[in-house]
Design a protein around this motif. Structure first.
Motif, PDB file in Angstrom:
ATOM      1  N   ILE A 127      -4.087   7.410 -10.217  1.00 20.02           N
ATOM      2  CA  ILE A 127      -3.090   6.421 -10.610  1.00 20.02           C
ATOM      3  C   ILE A 127      -3.312   6.041 -12.077  1.00 20.02           C
TER       4      ILE A 127
ATOM      5  N   GLU B 241      -1.123   2.710  -0.283  1.00 24.36           N
ATOM      6  CA  GLU B 241      -2.556   2.807  -0.569  1.00 24.36           C
ATOM      7  C   GLU B 241      -3.088   1.486  -1.131  1.00 24.36           C
TER       8      GLU B 241
ATOM      9  N   GLN C 186       3.439  -1.086  -9.763  1.00 24.46           N
ATOM     10  CA  GLN C 186       3.406  -1.219  -8.306  1.00 24.46           C
ATOM     11  C   GLN C 186       2.919  -2.610  -7.897  1.00 24.46           C
TER      12      GLN C 186
ATOM     13  N   SER D 284       8.017   1.498  -0.231  1.00 24.98           N
ATOM     14  CA  SER D 284       8.199   2.812  -0.840  1.00 24.98           C
ATOM     15  C   SER D 284       7.643   2.788  -2.248  1.00 24.98           C
ATOM     16  N   GLY D 285       7.283   3.910  -2.708  1.00 26.94           N
ATOM     17  CA  GLY D 285       6.600   4.018  -3.990  1.00 26.94           C
ATOM     18  C   GLY D 285       5.344   4.815  -3.720  1.00 26.94           C
ATOM     19  N   LYS D 286       5.013   5.632  -4.640  1.00 27.90           N
ATOM     20  CA  LYS D 286       3.927   6.585  -4.434  1.00 27.90           C
ATOM     21  C   LYS D 286       2.606   5.929  -4.039  1.00 27.90           C
ATOM     22  N   TRP D 287       2.346   4.739  -4.525  1.00 29.57           N
ATOM     23  CA  TRP D 287       1.017   4.140  -4.355  1.00 29.57           C
ATOM     24  C   TRP D 287       0.984   2.857  -3.539  1.00 29.57           C
ATOM     25  N   LYS D 288       2.130   2.306  -3.165  1.00 30.39           N
ATOM     26  CA  LYS D 288       2.154   0.987  -2.539  1.00 30.39           C
ATOM     27  C   LYS D 288       1.367   0.905  -1.236  1.00 30.39           C
TER      28      LYS D 288
ATOM     29  N   MET E 204       1.299   2.734 -13.944  1.00 27.40           N
ATOM     30  CA  MET E 204       1.849   2.797 -12.591  1.00 27.40           C
ATOM     31  C   MET E 204       1.233   1.731 -11.698  1.00 27.40           C
TER      32      MET E 204
ATOM     33  N   ARG F  34      -3.634  18.962   1.452  1.00 23.58           N
ATOM     34  CA  ARG F  34      -2.904  19.396   0.268  1.00 23.58           C
ATOM     35  C   ARG F  34      -3.891  19.638  -0.851  1.00 23.58           C
TER      36      ARG F  34
ATOM     37  N   ARG G 284      -2.687  13.978  -5.609  1.00 26.25           N
ATOM     38  CA  ARG G 284      -1.445  13.428  -6.112  1.00 26.25           C
ATOM     39  C   ARG G 284      -1.635  12.924  -7.531  1.00 26.25           C
ATOM     40  N   GLY G 285      -0.579  12.892  -8.255  1.00 28.36           N
ATOM     41  CA  GLY G 285      -0.586  12.256  -9.571  1.00 28.36           C
ATOM     42  C   GLY G 285      -1.480  12.943 -10.573  1.00 28.36           C
TER      43      GLY G 285
END
Length: 120
Positions: A48, A26, A56, A20-24, A52, A110, A114-115
């Motif tokens: 990113i 990827e 990560q 979990s985590g926004k970028w892990k 961050m 979307r 993101r970010g």
């Protein structure tokens, strides 16, 4: 005292927490392809921040999913690679790829990404 029962819900929560985590995911996807240097990862992941990415990477390293190798050179060179433990997630990555190939076009895109926007 009863025999300890494995609570699979709790065990899966622990597994999900590793990624979990926004970028892990990827980051793991990229490192599954090849070894990357910090700057290469930052360029490969639009939006990113340096802070961050550092956070990560540290978490993934602490969990044993990536390795960090520092080369005593000037300038300092640091490389990140996926570990054997993380390679065990290969079938999961393959299943996600197969799912995306079948259903990805049906997922609405979307807008805005993101970010933060990456600095040029």
């Amino acid at each position: 005292m009863k025999d300890a029962e494995i609570n699979m819900h709790e065990e899966m929560r622990r597994a999900f927490a590793l990624l979990s985590g926004k970028w892990k995911l990827e980051i793991m996807w990229l490192l599954n392809q090849r070894v990357y240097r910090f700057g290469e990862l930052r360029k490969a992941i639009p939006g990113i921040t340096q802070h961050m990415l550092t956070a990560q990477l540290r978490e993934l390293e602490a969990d044993g999913l990536i390795s960090r190798t520092v080369f005593a050179e000037v300038p300092l060179r640091v490389e990140y690679a996926i570990t054997k433990k993380a390679r065990g997630l290969g079938p999961t990555m393959e299943a996600l790829t197969a799912w995306w190939n079948e259903y990805g076009r049906s997922v609405p895109a979307r807008s805005g990404g993101r970010g933060r926007k990456a600095k040029a």
